[in-house]
Design a protein around this motif. Sequence first.
Motif, PDB file in Angstrom:
ATOM      1  N   ILE A 103      10.713  40.965-103.797  1.00  0.00           N
ATOM      2  CA  ILE A 103      10.805  41.266-105.042  1.00  0.00           C
ATOM      3  C   ILE A 103       9.679  40.971-105.885  1.00  0.00           C
ATOM      4  O   ILE A 103       8.990  41.517-106.554  1.00  0.00           O
ATOM      5  N   TYR A 104       9.200  39.490-105.878  1.00  0.00           N
ATOM      6  CA  TYR A 104       8.069  39.001-106.365  1.00  0.00           C
ATOM      7  C   TYR A 104       6.885  39.404-105.991  1.00  0.00           C
ATOM      8  O   TYR A 104       5.629  39.631-106.752  1.00  0.00           O
ATOM      9  N   ALA A 107      11.258  41.423-111.759  1.00  0.00           N
ATOM     10  CA  ALA A 107      11.447  40.335-110.723  1.00  0.00           C
ATOM     11  C   ALA A 107      12.131  39.012-111.460  1.00  0.00           C
ATOM     12  O   ALA A 107      13.078  38.348-110.534  1.00  0.00           O
ATOM     13  N   ARG A 166       6.278  42.615-107.605  1.00  0.00           N
ATOM     14  CA  ARG A 166       5.578  42.232-108.875  1.00  0.00           C
ATOM     15  C   ARG A 166       4.113  42.230-109.040  1.00  0.00           C
ATOM     16  O   ARG A 166       3.346  42.803-109.800  1.00  0.00           O
TER      17      ARG A 166
END
Length: 321
Positions: A92-93, A52, A96
């Motif tokens: 995207i984070y 990420a 994570r």
Amino acid sequence: MTTTRTDVDFSGEATGTPAGAWTQLWQRLRRKKLAMIGLVIIVIIYTFGIGANWLAPYSFTEQDLLRGLEGPTSDHWLGTDRLGRDMLSRAIYSARTTVIITALVIVTGGLIIGPTLGLIAGYRGGRTDGVIGRVGDVFISLPGLPMLILINASLSPRVVEATKWLEANSFLSGLVENGVPSYFTVFGALSLFFWVGSMRIIRAQVLQLRERDFVVASVAMGATTSHIIYRHLLPNVSFLLILGASTALGSVAGSELLLTWFGVGVQPPVPSFGVMIFEAGSVRTFSQHPHLLIVPSMFVVALLYAFALFGDALNDAVRGR
């Protein structure tokens, strides 16, 4: 008298080539197109989560209030949220977050605590088996989701304060900002419950294996309990560990999503799919800015569906189908 160790393959018959059994498992799995599709989706999303910091076009905290609630553009491929934060980057984070939580829970509860207790309970039997079994019964009898909410809600403030104290009295920094307290409380609460299933599965298999000739011969030759467990029993239940971990991944990810959606999971500003869905969950918000709900939901549905496809296919492959 000399004895050689025999292992159990995935069909339950004795074999001296466990590596060949893993090769056969992979070959059966490769022939299942839906399994490969699910595996590819999981790998892609987990790759985004692991990378990420390098793959996300923006930081999850970067704001542009003048461009809030924009639809997809060339600068922000999936649009922006109310604070002008890039939706793709936050997704995207959020991946994570899912990677961290699922990895910690599966490793601790599904691959360490549960299997270790299952091996001990199945091999030792008697009072040891009874104590471990009763503890597992206590945890499995509790209402899962309400207990997870209660544990997280009560422990989260204390964990945050402890983390702040650690930052102030050590060289560590940025722990609270990066969501470490949230990760710790969510993974700790989930691990309390997810070890029971793997313990029971491993225990049932070990109860059968301990009566096999190669185990009885090792006992007769004076092998220690730890030697028998880790050299004879563990290799023969390793396929169950992989199967259990693959099927539990979807449950762990879904539980983390629910906890965060209820407000007792991962806390803002750390991104999570649950937070993103909660913030965009109203009918009015969806009608005016549908991308706020579509983006995280798209990732969640794809990931959970991929887990279901891969888990079912892996179960069939283990059974030789």
